[in-house]
Design a protein around this motif. Structure first.
Motif, PDB file in Angstrom:
ATOM      1  N   ILE A 114       0.834  -1.211   0.000  1.00 31.12           N
ATOM      2  CA  ILE A 114       0.000   0.000   0.000  1.00 31.12           C
ATOM      3  C   ILE A 114       0.866   1.258   0.000  1.00 31.12           C
ATOM      4  O   ILE A 114       0.676   2.177  -0.822  1.00 31.12           O
ATOM      5  CB  ILE A 114      -0.954  -0.013   1.206  1.00 31.12           C
ATOM      6  CG1 ILE A 114      -1.966  -1.150   1.072  1.00 31.12           C
ATOM      7  CG2 ILE A 114      -1.681   1.326   1.336  1.00 31.12           C
ATOM      8  CD1 ILE A 114      -2.830  -1.354   2.306  1.00 31.12           C
ATOM      9  N   ASN A 115       1.838   1.322   0.894  1.00 34.31           N
ATOM     10  CA  ASN A 115       2.698   2.499   0.980  1.00 34.31           C
ATOM     11  C   ASN A 115       3.550   2.676  -0.277  1.00 34.31           C
ATOM     12  O   ASN A 115       3.684   3.793  -0.799  1.00 34.31           O
ATOM     13  CB  ASN A 115       3.603   2.397   2.201  1.00 34.31           C
ATOM     14  CG  ASN A 115       2.836   2.442   3.507  1.00 34.31           C
ATOM     15  OD1 ASN A 115       1.760   3.029   3.585  1.00 34.31           O
ATOM     16  ND2 ASN A 115       3.363   1.816   4.541  1.00 34.31           N
ATOM     17  N   SER A 116       4.107   1.590  -0.765  1.00 35.85           N
ATOM     18  CA  SER A 116       4.960   1.679  -1.951  1.00 35.85           C
ATOM     19  C   SER A 116       4.164   2.081  -3.182  1.00 35.85           C
ATOM     20  O   SER A 116       4.646   2.857  -4.017  1.00 35.85           O
ATOM     21  CB  SER A 116       5.652   0.333  -2.194  1.00 35.85           C
ATOM     22  OG  SER A 116       6.449  -0.031  -1.091  1.00 35.85           O
ATOM     23  N   ALA A 117       2.942   1.565  -3.313  1.00 35.11           N
ATOM     24  CA  ALA A 117       2.114   1.910  -4.470  1.00 35.11           C
ATOM     25  C   ALA A 117       1.762   3.396  -4.467  1.00 35.11           C
ATOM     26  O   ALA A 117       1.840   4.068  -5.514  1.00 35.11           O
ATOM     27  CB  ALA A 117       0.850   1.058  -4.476  1.00 35.11           C
ATOM     28  N   MET A 118       1.371   3.940  -3.320  1.00 37.88           N
ATOM     29  CA  MET A 118       1.016   5.354  -3.260  1.00 37.88           C
ATOM     30  C   MET A 118       2.231   6.243  -3.490  1.00 37.88           C
ATOM     31  O   MET A 118       2.152   7.260  -4.189  1.00 37.88           O
ATOM     32  CB  MET A 118       0.362   5.663  -1.908  1.00 37.88           C
ATOM     33  CG  MET A 118      -1.008   5.028  -1.737  1.00 37.88           C
ATOM     34  SD  MET A 118      -1.926   5.627  -0.310  1.00 37.88           S
ATOM     35  CE  MET A 118      -0.882   5.035   1.030  1.00 37.88           C
ATOM     36  N   PHE A 119       3.365   5.877  -2.911  1.00 37.21           N
ATOM     37  CA  PHE A 119       4.574   6.672  -3.081  1.00 37.21           C
ATOM     38  C   PHE A 119       5.038   6.627  -4.533  1.00 37.21           C
ATOM     39  O   PHE A 119       5.401   7.654  -5.132  1.00 37.21           O
ATOM     40  CB  PHE A 119       5.675   6.154  -2.157  1.00 37.21           C
ATOM     41  CG  PHE A 119       6.712   7.187  -1.823  1.00 37.21           C
ATOM     42  CD1 PHE A 119       7.138   8.119  -2.751  1.00 37.21           C
ATOM     43  CD2 PHE A 119       7.283   7.219  -0.569  1.00 37.21           C
ATOM     44  CE1 PHE A 119       8.089   9.069  -2.445  1.00 37.21           C
ATOM     45  CE2 PHE A 119       8.243   8.166  -0.240  1.00 37.21           C
ATOM     46  CZ  PHE A 119       8.651   9.088  -1.191  1.00 37.21           C
ATOM     47  N   ALA A 120       5.067   5.437  -5.141  1.00 41.92           N
ATOM     48  CA  ALA A 120       5.499   5.306  -6.526  1.00 41.92           C
ATOM     49  C   ALA A 120       4.549   6.026  -7.475  1.00 41.92           C
ATOM     50  O   ALA A 120       4.983   6.616  -8.474  1.00 41.92           O
ATOM     51  CB  ALA A 120       5.606   3.828  -6.895  1.00 41.92           C
ATOM     52  N   TYR A 121       3.253   6.002  -7.181  1.00 42.34           N
ATOM     53  CA  TYR A 121       2.289   6.727  -8.018  1.00 42.34           C
ATOM     54  C   TYR A 121       2.541   8.225  -7.951  1.00 42.34           C
ATOM     55  O   TYR A 121       2.471   8.927  -8.977  1.00 42.34           O
ATOM     56  CB  TYR A 121       0.871   6.409  -7.561  1.00 42.34           C
ATOM     57  CG  TYR A 121      -0.199   7.114  -8.366  1.00 42.34           C
ATOM     58  CD1 TYR A 121      -0.643   6.587  -9.584  1.00 42.34           C
ATOM     59  CD2 TYR A 121      -0.767   8.304  -7.917  1.00 42.34           C
ATOM     60  CE1 TYR A 121      -1.617   7.232 -10.328  1.00 42.34           C
ATOM     61  CE2 TYR A 121      -1.744   8.952  -8.655  1.00 42.34           C
ATOM     62  CZ  TYR A 121      -2.161   8.418  -9.858  1.00 42.34           C
ATOM     63  OH  TYR A 121      -3.120   9.057 -10.603  1.00 42.34           O
ATOM     64  N   ALA A 122       2.833   8.747  -6.765  1.00 38.86           N
ATOM     65  CA  ALA A 122       3.116  10.172  -6.625  1.00 38.86           C
ATOM     66  C   ALA A 122       4.376  10.559  -7.393  1.00 38.86           C
ATOM     67  O   ALA A 122       4.447  11.638  -8.003  1.00 38.86           O
ATOM     68  CB  ALA A 122       3.269  10.537  -5.152  1.00 38.86           C
ATOM     69  N   LEU A 123       5.383   9.689  -7.402  1.00 41.37           N
ATOM     70  CA  LEU A 123       6.633   9.997  -8.089  1.00 41.37           C
ATOM     71  C   LEU A 123       6.510   9.915  -9.610  1.00 41.37           C
ATOM     72  O   LEU A 123       7.286  10.555 -10.332  1.00 41.37           O
ATOM     73  CB  LEU A 123       7.740   9.055  -7.628  1.00 41.37           C
ATOM     74  CG  LEU A 123       8.228   9.212  -6.185  1.00 41.37           C
ATOM     75  CD1 LEU A 123       9.247   8.127  -5.848  1.00 41.37           C
ATOM     76  CD2 LEU A 123       8.850  10.592  -5.959  1.00 41.37           C
TER      77      LEU A 123
END
Length: 305
Positions: A114-123
Motif C-alpha cells: 500500500i505504501n509503496s504503491a502510493m509513493f510510486a504513483y506520486a513519483l
C-alpha cells in the motif's frame, strides 16, 4: 628415343571449394548448439550448487548424529528416521512460531504494498516541485545498511510502547525503499493516455491508482508481495532485538532458542536440521506454487506505449 610422359590428374576446384564451404557452414550451424549446451550445463551446475544445502539439510534431518559426520559423506541415510521430525516438533512450539512469522510477514507485506504503491504513483504520475530530488533522497536511503536504522527504530518503538509486540515489528517494517523503486519502474511504463482519460472522466487520483494502475501491474504486485513476505518471514536480527517473550518469537528466533536449549549448542544436529527443514518447507511450497508469477512479474513492464 624414349619420351617421358607425365600423367596429369584433373582437379575439380569447384567441388573442393563447395565442400569447404559446406564444412564451414556446418561449423557455423553447430556453434548455437554448443552455446545452448554450455548454457544449460552451466545452469544445471549452478542449480545443483544452490539446491545442495537444502538436500543436505533434509538428508541430515533423517540421519543420526553419527551418520551426519561419517566419512565418507553419504546423502542417503542408512535408516530413515522420520521420528526426528515428530520429536523436534513436540520439543518446541514450532507451530506457534510459524504462525507468528506468517501473521507478521502478511500484515507487513500488505502495508508495504500500500505504501509503496502510493509513493510510486506520486513519483510517476503527479507533478510537483523537487520530485526528482525526493526520488534521489529515497534512493540514498536504500544505500544505508539496515543495521544503521536499528538504534533510532528501537528508540522510536520504545517511546511508542511497541517493544516486545508484533505490532512494533509490523510498523517498523511498513515502508520499503525497494518496493518504491520497483513499483516506480513499473508505473513508468503505464500508458499516459489511460491516466489522462480517467482524469477527464472525473476520476480522483486514488481511484486511478486502485482501479486503473494497479490492475495493469498484477504480476509485479504479486512478485513484490512474495519477495517482501519471504524477507520478513526469514527476518532474524531485528525481531531478536524487539521481541523478548518466547511466545511471540518468530520462526528464525525460535530455531535459535531451540539450538541453545534443545540442541545442546550444536551437539544434536539431526534435530537442528529437522527444525530448519520445518521452517523452510512452507516457503519452498509457496515458491513452487507461485514460481510462474514471480518470473512473469520480474519480466513484466506494464502497458508499453
Amino acid at each position: 628415343m624414349n619420351s617421358t610422359q607425365t600423367l596429369e590428374i584433373p582437379v575439380n576446384t569447384e567441388t573442393s571449394s563447395l565442400s569447404g564451404e559446406n564444412l564451414f557452414q556446418r561449423g557455423i550451424r553447430n556453434i548455437p548448439r554448443l552455446t545452448i549446451i554450455s548454457k544449460h550445463a552451466f545452469l544445471v551446475l549452478s542449480g545443483l550448487l544452490m539446491v545442495f544445502p537444502f538436500i543436505w539439510m533434509l538428508s541430515g534431518s533423517l540421519k543420526s548424529n553419527d551418520e551426519i559426520f561419517s566419512n565418507p559423506l553419504n546423502l542417503i541415510p542408512e535408516t530413515i528416521r522420520w521420528e526426528t521430525f515428530i520429536d523436534t516438533f513436540n520439543s518446541a512450539p514450532f507451530g506457534l512460531y510459524i504462525f507468528n512469522s506468517f501473521s507478521v510477514a502478511l500484515f507487513t507485506t500488505l502495508l508495504v504494498i500500500i505504501n509503496s504503491a502510493m509513493f510510486a504513483y506520486a513519483l510517476t504520475q503527479l507533478k510537483f516541485r523537487s520530485k526528482t530530488v525526493l526520488y534521489f533522497v529515497v534512493m540514498g536511503c536504500y544505500m544505508l545498511p539496515g543495521a544503521v536504522t536499528y538504534i533510532p527504530s528501537y528508540i522510536t518503538l520504545a517511546n511508542l510502547g511497541l517493544l516486545d509486540s508484533h505490532t512494533g515489528l509490523v510498523v517498523s517494517n511498513a515502508a520499503s525503499v525497494f518496493g518504491v523503486f520497483y513499483l516506480r519502474q513499473v508505473f513508468l511504463k503505464i500508458h499516459p493516455s489511460l491516466i489522462e482519460a480517467a482524469r477527464i472522466d472525473g476520476a480522483g487520483e486514488m481511484k486511478i491508482l486502485w482501479a486503473i494502475v494497479l490492475p495493469q501491474c498484477r504480476s509485479a504486485l504479486a512478485t513484490l508481495f512474495l519477495i517482501t513476505f519471504i524477507t520478513n518471514y526469514n527476518s532474524y536480527m531485528w525481531p531478536s532485538l524487539v521481541i523478548t517473550t518466547q511466545e511471540l518469537n518468530l520462526i528464525a528466533t525460535g530455531i535459535r532458542q531451540f539450538f541453545i536449549a534443545e540442541g545442546n549448542y550444536g551437539l544434536n544436529w539431526s534435530e537442528i536440521m529437522a527444525a530448519s527443514t520445518i521452517a523452510v518447507l512452507p516457503l519452498l511450497i509457496l515458491f513452487v506454487v507461485c514460481q510462474k508469477t514471480i518470473l512473469s512479474g520480474i519480466a513484466d513492464n506494464g502497458v508499453k506505449e
